[in-house]
Design a protein around this motif. Structure first.
Motif, PDB file in Angstrom:
ATOM      1  N   GLN A 303      12.245   9.860 -11.358  1.00 26.70           N
ATOM      2  CA  GLN A 303      11.155  10.418 -10.551  1.00 26.70           C
ATOM      3  C   GLN A 303      11.444  11.848 -10.105  1.00 26.70           C
ATOM      4  N   VAL A 304      10.392  12.662 -10.041  1.00 28.35           N
ATOM      5  CA  VAL A 304      10.510  13.984  -9.423  1.00 28.35           C
ATOM      6  C   VAL A 304      10.235  13.776  -7.928  1.00 28.35           C
ATOM      7  N   VAL A 305      11.183  14.196  -7.092  1.00 25.02           N
ATOM      8  CA  VAL A 305      11.021  14.001  -5.647  1.00 25.02           C
ATOM      9  C   VAL A 305      11.156  15.340  -4.921  1.00 25.02           C
ATOM     10  N   GLU A 306      10.834  15.332  -3.641  1.00 27.73           N
ATOM     11  CA  GLU A 306      10.947  16.554  -2.858  1.00 27.73           C
ATOM     12  C   GLU A 306      12.431  16.835  -2.586  1.00 27.73           C
ATOM     13  N   ALA A 307      12.833  18.086  -2.696  1.00 23.20           N
ATOM     14  CA  ALA A 307      14.226  18.451  -2.400  1.00 23.20           C
ATOM     15  C   ALA A 307      14.316  18.980  -0.974  1.00 23.20           C
ATOM     16  N   SER A 308      15.522  19.024  -0.424  1.00 25.38           N
ATOM     17  CA  SER A 308      15.671  19.427   0.983  1.00 25.38           C
ATOM     18  C   SER A 308      15.326  20.906   1.188  1.00 25.38           C
ATOM     19  N   ASP A 309      15.290  21.712   0.131  1.00 27.26           N
ATOM     20  CA  ASP A 309      14.958  23.132   0.293  1.00 27.26           C
ATOM     21  C   ASP A 309      13.469  23.407   0.100  1.00 27.26           C
ATOM     22  N   GLY A 310      12.673  22.338   0.025  1.00 28.24           N
ATOM     23  CA  GLY A 310      11.225  22.536  -0.100  1.00 28.24           C
ATOM     24  C   GLY A 310      10.749  22.527  -1.546  1.00 28.24           C
ATOM     25  N   GLY A 311      11.667  22.631  -2.502  1.00 30.92           N
ATOM     26  CA  GLY A 311      11.305  22.526  -3.919  1.00 30.92           C
ATOM     27  C   GLY A 311      11.360  21.070  -4.349  1.00 30.92           C
ATOM     28  N   THR A 312      11.460  20.858  -5.659  1.00 32.82           N
ATOM     29  CA  THR A 312      11.560  19.476  -6.136  1.00 32.82           C
ATOM     30  C   THR A 312      12.843  19.278  -6.920  1.00 32.82           C
ATOM     31  N   GLU A 313      13.204  17.991  -7.075  1.00 34.27           N
ATOM     32  CA  GLU A 313      14.418  17.670  -7.823  1.00 34.27           C
ATOM     33  C   GLU A 313      14.307  16.293  -8.461  1.00 34.27           C
ATOM     34  N   ILE A 314      15.185  16.048  -9.415  1.00 31.98           N
ATOM     35  CA  ILE A 314      15.320  14.737 -10.038  1.00 31.98           C
ATOM     36  C   ILE A 314      16.773  14.346  -9.821  1.00 31.98           C
ATOM     37  N   MET A 315      16.998  13.147  -9.306  1.00 34.46           N
ATOM     38  CA  MET A 315      18.360  12.742  -8.962  1.00 34.46           C
ATOM     39  C   MET A 315      18.983  11.935 -10.102  1.00 34.46           C
ATOM     40  N   LEU A 316      20.235  12.281 -10.431  1.00 33.08           N
ATOM     41  CA  LEU A 316      20.924  11.531 -11.494  1.00 33.08           C
ATOM     42  C   LEU A 316      21.395  10.164 -10.999  1.00 33.08           C
ATOM     43  N   GLY A 317      22.126  10.127  -9.885  1.00 28.91           N
ATOM     44  CA  GLY A 317      22.635   8.829  -9.411  1.00 28.91           C
ATOM     45  C   GLY A 317      23.566   8.974  -8.244  1.00 28.91           C
ATOM     46  N   ALA A 318      24.540   8.095  -8.139  1.00 31.66           N
ATOM     47  CA  ALA A 318      25.475   8.123  -7.012  1.00 31.66           C
ATOM     48  C   ALA A 318      26.834   8.623  -7.502  1.00 31.66           C
ATOM     49  N   PRO A 319      27.607   9.254  -6.607  1.00 28.60           N
ATOM     50  CA  PRO A 319      28.951   9.657  -7.034  1.00 28.60           C
ATOM     51  C   PRO A 319      29.811   8.417  -7.287  1.00 28.60           C
ATOM     52  N   PHE A 320      30.759   8.531  -8.184  1.00 28.19           N
ATOM     53  CA  PHE A 320      31.602   7.418  -8.590  1.00 28.19           C
ATOM     54  C   PHE A 320      33.022   7.694  -8.131  1.00 28.19           C
ATOM     55  N   ARG A 321      33.716   6.652  -7.671  1.00 28.46           N
ATOM     56  CA  ARG A 321      35.092   6.840  -7.191  1.00 28.46           C
ATOM     57  C   ARG A 321      36.094   6.515  -8.298  1.00 28.46           C
TER      58      ARG A 321
END
Ligand code: RAM
Length: 334
Positions: A303-321
């Motif tokens: 999904q394309v979602v709103e980014a914290s800087d007012g633009g948009t972003e697509i998130m890859l996933g969670a960081p892995f340990r």
């Protein structure tokens, strides 16, 4: 005969210049922060796979030094080459704006990945993982390694890197919690994602802060350089290292105890997702607006979602340990 050949050459050249033949293969470029960074190479490998999977031609570029000026010069060249889209990991959030706006006016779509530009200079950003989580987990790791107290330092990339700076902001917010009262952040040093500078900055931190307990390096170049310094100085168990590292470069330092654990995401997938976004933007399957969805090859729907800087972003996933229990599985992957 000679005249006829040159006429033919002229016609061919002229034909190419006036109009791109219908069905011409589109060119998609990616510019990483700088050369000599294995993380960047993996990211670009994923981008290339995505572009070629979709029938495009891929151009991979990176300046010798991680500066905005060097990236501006490359973007100018790519505008002249009439690429369909430019993917980039930005060396500065704002300095690239004029040249990126120029590219956008020429019909070139802009997708940032890894390190964003400001919202006005891109169509969409591909975010590796939630920056808040990335920042906070590294401080939590340092706290555990230091057993709650002592001096810590950050060894970052460049002072202008958008991604590292956001993560460091979240590290500071996490450190504001009274739980960390006895953990003191003494310095943020910059190794500029250059191995030599990261090495000398690590040595300087050890010298300036003799009671240093943990170094947090939120850059794969920095953490690998620090891992080597701490190993060479036999500091395993005395000064701990954590941050964001490539398993292939860090396996040795995880095994020898210098870096008990660290985090990262899959850089190949990050580039691959950027490649799918670049083609979708150019084909107008997406425009980069919130709530659109992108089918990204083997990664599935995103999904394309709103980014914290007012633009948009697509998130890859969670960081892995990564730690001793799983590093062997991953060190040959990236
Ligand atoms: C370095 C680069 C890159 C960053 C990784 C974690 O390779 O600075 O931008 O995302 O580290």
């Amino acid at each position: 005969m000679g005249k006829r050949v040159s006429l033919l050459v002229l016609l061919l050249v002229f034909g190419c210049l006036v109009a791109a033949p219908a069905g011409e293969v589109k060119k998609y470029a990616f510019i990483f922060k700088s050369t000599g960074n294995p993380f960047g190479e993996k990211l670009m490998e994923g981008y290339k796979t995505a572009i070629e999977e979709q029938g495009g031609e891929c151009i991979l570029r990176a300046p010798d030094l991680p500066t905005a000026e060097a990236q501006i010069a490359i973007i100018e060249e790519l505008i002249a080459q009439r690429v369909a889209a430019i993917g980039l990991s930005a060396n500065d959030p704002d300095a690239l704006q004029p040249v990126l706006r120029k590219a956008m006016r020429a019909g070139i779509r802009i997708v940032t990945a890894d390190s964003a530009t400001n919202a006005a200079s891109r169509d969409v950003h591909i975010n590796q993982a939630d920056p808040e989580l990335i920042g906070r987990v590294q401080v939590q790791a340092a706290y555990e390694m230091a057993k709650g107290k002592g001096d810590i330092a950050v060894l970052s990339a460049t002072s202008q890197a958008t991604n590292q700076n956001i993560w460091i902001e979240w590290m500071r917010k996490e450190l504001n919690n009274p739980r960390y009262e006895e953990l003191r952040l003494r310095k943020v040093a910059y190794g500029d994602d250059l191995r030599d500078k990261s090495t000398s900055e690590t040595e300087a931190l050890l010298k300036t802060f003799p009671n240093l307990k943990v170094i947090i390096a939120p850059t794969t170049v920095g953490i690998a350089a620090a891992g080597k310094v701490l190993t060479d100085k036999d500091l395993a168990g005395k000064v701990f290292l954590t941050g964001l590292g490539l398993p292939s470069e860090m396996a040795e330092y995880i095994q020898n105890g210098v870096c008990p654990w660290m985090y990262l995401w899959n850089p190949i997938d990050l580039g691959y997702l950027a490649g799918y976004a670049a083609v979708a933007l150019s084909n107008e399957t997406i425009s980069g607006h919130q709530n659109e969805s992108l089918v990204a090859g083997h990664l599935g729907e995103k999904q394309v979602v709103e980014a914290s800087d007012g633009g948009t972003e697509i998130m890859l996933g969670a960081p892995f340990r990564f730690d001793k229990s799983n590093i062997d599985e991953w060190k040959s992957v990236y």
